[in-house]
Design a protein around this motif. Sequence first.
Motif, PDB file in Angstrom:
ATOM      1  N   LYS A 296     -32.088   9.117  36.174  1.00  0.00           N
ATOM      2  CA  LYS A 296     -33.423   8.725  36.642  1.00  0.00           C
ATOM      3  C   LYS A 296     -33.490   7.220  36.895  1.00  0.00           C
ATOM      4  CE  LYS A 296     -35.783  12.552  34.336  1.00  0.00           C
ATOM      5  NZ  LYS A 296     -36.839  12.953  33.378  1.00  0.00           N
ATOM      6  N   LYS A 297     -32.356   6.653  37.379  1.00  0.00           N
ATOM      7  CA  LYS A 297     -32.234   5.230  37.713  1.00  0.00           C
ATOM      8  C   LYS A 297     -32.532   4.319  36.525  1.00  0.00           C
ATOM      9  CE  LYS A 297     -33.325   5.838  42.624  1.00  0.00           C
ATOM     10  NZ  LYS A 297     -34.143   5.389  43.765  1.00  0.00           N
ATOM     11  N   CYS A 298     -32.182   4.785  35.313  1.00  0.00           N
ATOM     12  CA  CYS A 298     -32.544   4.022  34.124  1.00  0.00           C
ATOM     13  C   CYS A 298     -31.873   2.648  34.089  1.00  0.00           C
ATOM     14  CB  CYS A 298     -32.234   4.805  32.857  1.00  0.00           C
ATOM     15  SG  CYS A 298     -30.482   5.178  32.603  1.00  0.00           S
ATOM     16  N   ASN A 299     -30.627   2.534  34.583  1.00  0.00           N
ATOM     17  CA  ASN A 299     -29.974   1.228  34.580  1.00  0.00           C
ATOM     18  C   ASN A 299     -30.605   0.283  35.599  1.00  0.00           C
ATOM     19  OD1 ASN A 299     -28.217   1.956  32.568  1.00  0.00           O
ATOM     20  ND2 ASN A 299     -26.472   2.335  33.922  1.00  0.00           N
ATOM     21  N   ILE A 300     -30.920   0.816  36.767  1.00  0.00           N
ATOM     22  CA  ILE A 300     -31.577  -0.004  37.792  1.00  0.00           C
ATOM     23  C   ILE A 300     -32.926  -0.509  37.279  1.00  0.00           C
ATOM     24  CG2 ILE A 300     -32.487  -0.042  40.140  1.00  0.00           C
ATOM     25  CD1 ILE A 300     -29.439   0.246  39.951  1.00  0.00           C
ATOM     26  N   GLU A 301     -33.698   0.375  36.657  1.00  0.00           N
ATOM     27  CA  GLU A 301     -35.012  -0.010  36.125  1.00  0.00           C
ATOM     28  C   GLU A 301     -34.872  -1.001  34.978  1.00  0.00           C
ATOM     29  OE1 GLU A 301     -37.959   0.728  37.375  1.00  0.00           O
ATOM     30  OE2 GLU A 301     -36.879   1.719  39.013  1.00  0.00           O
ATOM     31  N   TYR A 302     -33.839  -0.822  34.156  1.00  0.00           N
ATOM     32  CA  TYR A 302     -33.594  -1.721  33.025  1.00  0.00           C
ATOM     33  C   TYR A 302     -33.433  -3.159  33.513  1.00  0.00           C
ATOM     34  CZ  TYR A 302     -30.982  -3.794  29.106  1.00  0.00           C
ATOM     35  OH  TYR A 302     -30.547  -4.612  28.089  1.00  0.00           O
ATOM     36  N   PHE A 303     -32.624  -3.350  34.549  1.00  0.00           N
ATOM     37  CA  PHE A 303     -32.391  -4.702  35.064  1.00  0.00           C
ATOM     38  C   PHE A 303     -33.558  -5.193  35.920  1.00  0.00           C
ATOM     39  CE2 PHE A 303     -28.012  -3.411  34.076  1.00  0.00           C
ATOM     40  CZ  PHE A 303     -27.628  -4.510  33.309  1.00  0.00           C
ATOM     41  N   LYS A 304     -34.251  -4.260  36.563  1.00  0.00           N
ATOM     42  CA  LYS A 304     -35.414  -4.648  37.374  1.00  0.00           C
ATOM     43  C   LYS A 304     -36.468  -5.315  36.507  1.00  0.00           C
ATOM     44  CE  LYS A 304     -38.690  -2.723  40.729  1.00  0.00           C
ATOM     45  NZ  LYS A 304     -39.122  -1.482  41.427  1.00  0.00           N
ATOM     46  N   LYS A 305     -36.634  -4.785  35.274  1.00  0.00           N
ATOM     47  CA  LYS A 305     -37.617  -5.383  34.350  1.00  0.00           C
ATOM     48  C   LYS A 305     -37.211  -6.798  33.945  1.00  0.00           C
ATOM     49  CE  LYS A 305     -39.170  -0.980  32.420  1.00  0.00           C
ATOM     50  NZ  LYS A 305     -39.192  -0.096  31.228  1.00  0.00           N
ATOM     51  N   MET A 306     -35.928  -7.110  34.082  1.00  0.00           N
ATOM     52  CA  MET A 306     -35.434  -8.440  33.765  1.00  0.00           C
ATOM     53  C   MET A 306     -35.458  -9.348  34.987  1.00  0.00           C
ATOM     54  SD  MET A 306     -32.144  -7.130  31.544  1.00  0.00           S
ATOM     55  CE  MET A 306     -31.429  -8.752  31.401  1.00  0.00           C
ATOM     56  N   GLY A 307     -35.947  -8.800  36.117  1.00  0.00           N
ATOM     57  CA  GLY A 307     -35.987  -9.570  37.349  1.00  0.00           C
ATOM     58  C   GLY A 307     -34.645  -9.667  38.049  1.00  0.00           C
ATOM     59  N   VAL A 308     -33.770  -8.723  37.764  1.00  0.00           N
ATOM     60  CA  VAL A 308     -32.423  -8.734  38.335  1.00  0.00           C
ATOM     61  C   VAL A 308     -32.252  -7.526  39.246  1.00  0.00           C
ATOM     62  CG1 VAL A 308     -29.957  -8.602  37.811  1.00  0.00           C
ATOM     63  CG2 VAL A 308     -31.496  -9.902  36.307  1.00  0.00           C
ATOM     64  N   GLU A 309     -31.800  -7.759  40.446  1.00  0.00           N
ATOM     65  CA  GLU A 309     -31.500  -6.665  41.354  1.00  0.00           C
ATOM     66  C   GLU A 309     -30.019  -6.329  41.281  1.00  0.00           C
ATOM     67  OE1 GLU A 309     -32.829  -7.025  45.321  1.00  0.00           O
ATOM     68  OE2 GLU A 309     -34.888  -7.596  44.770  1.00  0.00           O
ATOM     69  N   VAL A 310     -29.735  -5.037  41.375  1.00  0.00           N
ATOM     70  CA  VAL A 310     -28.351  -4.570  41.307  1.00  0.00           C
ATOM     71  C   VAL A 310     -27.939  -4.075  42.687  1.00  0.00           C
ATOM     72  CG1 VAL A 310     -26.756  -2.934  40.256  1.00  0.00           C
ATOM     73  CG2 VAL A 310     -28.623  -3.925  38.883  1.00  0.00           C
ATOM     74  N   GLU A 311     -26.838  -4.629  43.213  1.00  0.00           N
ATOM     75  CA  GLU A 311     -26.310  -4.204  44.504  1.00  0.00           C
ATOM     76  C   GLU A 311     -25.112  -3.284  44.265  1.00  0.00           C
ATOM     77  OE1 GLU A 311     -24.028  -6.053  48.419  1.00  0.00           O
ATOM     78  OE2 GLU A 311     -25.059  -7.402  47.001  1.00  0.00           O
ATOM     79  N   ILE A 312     -25.156  -2.084  44.856  1.00  0.00           N
ATOM     80  CA  ILE A 312     -24.075  -1.121  44.673  1.00  0.00           C
ATOM     81  C   ILE A 312     -23.384  -0.875  45.999  1.00  0.00           C
ATOM     82  CG2 ILE A 312     -23.507   1.240  44.010  1.00  0.00           C
ATOM     83  CD1 ILE A 312     -25.840   1.219  42.104  1.00  0.00           C
ATOM     84  N   ASN A 313     -22.076  -1.134  46.034  1.00  0.00           N
ATOM     85  CA  ASN A 313     -21.270  -0.916  47.231  1.00  0.00           C
ATOM     86  C   ASN A 313     -20.332   0.264  46.994  1.00  0.00           C
ATOM     87  OD1 ASN A 313     -22.331  -3.220  48.573  1.00  0.00           O
ATOM     88  ND2 ASN A 313     -20.941  -4.520  47.388  1.00  0.00           N
ATOM     89  N   PRO A 314     -20.540   1.381  47.711  1.00  0.00           N
ATOM     90  CA  PRO A 314     -19.644   2.537  47.540  1.00  0.00           C
ATOM     91  C   PRO A 314     -18.226   2.193  47.977  1.00  0.00           C
ATOM     92  CG  PRO A 314     -21.678   3.163  48.664  1.00  0.00           C
ATOM     93  CD  PRO A 314     -21.634   1.667  48.648  1.00  0.00           C
ATOM     94  N   THR A 315     -17.253   2.526  47.130  1.00  0.00           N
ATOM     95  CA  THR A 315     -15.849   2.251  47.432  1.00  0.00           C
ATOM     96  C   THR A 315     -14.996   3.442  47.008  1.00  0.00           C
ATOM     97  OG1 THR A 315     -15.429   1.254  45.272  1.00  0.00           O
ATOM     98  CG2 THR A 315     -16.188  -0.219  47.022  1.00  0.00           C
ATOM     99  N   GLU A 316     -13.712   3.295  47.187  1.00  0.00           N
ATOM    100  CA  GLU A 316     -12.744   4.256  46.667  1.00  0.00           C
ATOM    101  C   GLU A 316     -12.032   3.609  45.477  1.00  0.00           C
ATOM    102  OE1 GLU A 316     -12.784   7.199  47.889  1.00  0.00           O
ATOM    103  OE2 GLU A 316     -14.120   6.660  49.565  1.00  0.00           O
ATOM    104  N   GLY A 317     -11.393   4.423  44.660  1.00  0.00           N
ATOM    105  CA  GLY A 317     -10.586   3.877  43.572  1.00  0.00           C
ATOM    106  C   GLY A 317     -11.344   3.731  42.278  1.00  0.00           C
ATOM    107  N   GLU A 318     -11.324   2.506  41.716  1.00  0.00           N
ATOM    108  CA  GLU A 318     -11.876   2.309  40.385  1.00  0.00           C
ATOM    109  C   GLU A 318     -13.239   1.637  40.429  1.00  0.00           C
ATOM    110  OE1 GLU A 318      -8.963   0.046  38.346  1.00  0.00           O
ATOM    111  OE2 GLU A 318      -9.242  -1.747  39.541  1.00  0.00           O
ATOM    112  N   PHE A 319     -13.878   1.634  39.263  1.00  0.00           N
ATOM    113  CA  PHE A 319     -15.214   1.079  39.106  1.00  0.00           C
ATOM    114  C   PHE A 319     -15.073  -0.397  38.762  1.00  0.00           C
ATOM    115  CE2 PHE A 319     -18.768   0.020  36.260  1.00  0.00           C
ATOM    116  CZ  PHE A 319     -19.844   0.405  37.030  1.00  0.00           C
ATOM    117  N   ALA A 320     -15.614  -1.295  39.598  1.00  0.00           N
ATOM    118  CA  ALA A 320     -15.447  -2.729  39.376  1.00  0.00           C
ATOM    119  C   ALA A 320     -16.787  -3.437  39.406  1.00  0.00           C
ATOM    120  CB  ALA A 320     -14.526  -3.321  40.437  1.00  0.00           C
TER     121      ALA A 320
END
Length: 330
Positions: A296-320
């Motif tokens: 339910k986008k809990c991580n996005i909302e967690y950082f949004k409350k801190m005034g931080v936006e999270v940018e997610i770029n879909p890729t292949e391979g590992e999580f970085a």
Amino acid sequence: MRTHNIPVFVPHLGCDHVCAFCNQRSITGSAGDMTASRARAVIEEHLRTIHGGRTMVAFFGGSFTGIEETRQCELLALAKGYLDRGDICGIRLSTRPDYIDAAVIERLNFYGVTNVEIGAQSMCDEVLAASGRGHDANTVRRAAHSVREAGLTLGLQMMLNLPLDNDEKAVYTAREFIALGASETRIYPTLVVRKTELCRRYERGEYKPQSVEEAVELSAKLLEMFHNGGVRVLRIGLLGGASLKENLVAGPYHDAFGELVYSRLCRRAMEKALKRDGYIKINCPRRFISKAVGQKKCNIEYFKKMGVEVEINPTEGEFAINQSITIQED
């Protein structure tokens, strides 16, 4: 490559112990007597629907090597037939550490067993005793050594918050698993189910279950330890079913418990990146995105409350994260 387990449940067969937390039939929802003919039907049904990846026959739900030897051999011979024909790539089973000896190892090798998961639960003797396990931590060590020495893939299963357990002891258990050379593990928060000694203790106020939040936080810490230690985490939390839910009295059960834990692990890594860089940019495999975003986008909302936006770029391979923190995708 994804591995498919064909689950053949042998609930409570071969186990003459009654652990404080155990009501196996309430967990698996299966009480029938597993025969070779029934196992064949289960395997054939799954093989018709599995496409791609690796496939293993997995004997779950009981202490397999404690089953009467003739029954063991019947079931293992059945699985070996599929292995020899190339229909499956391996045979997996779970058992107790005190049900492993030289004769058992010889039998498993003869029938082509590849993976042995030991229900260690804890590496602290006081926790094992309070839980009625009937063995100590050295028994786990001896069994693990025997499995590895035989060239079999070793799995060690652990439970969280058993009687007399705590977070520090859980961390110790995880370290011991890594030191013992486990290749695989499963993490199970303890649940209180009906008709168990643990349930009676809970009703008397002698046992306090974890909350979902407590179990998620600890599991995320252990998951990171196992990732760093090269131990593959096969599962986090019990697989829910009607029988389990009907018999559940208390404890940190959630339908998507594993997803919550992976999301928390992602959040912890993202917080480290935020402290260093003041922003968060994620390069994330497409099928891992839901874990980074959180339920339910809990991580996005967690950082949004801190005034931080999270940018997610879909890729292949590992999580970085910010190209400096990586979590290998299972």
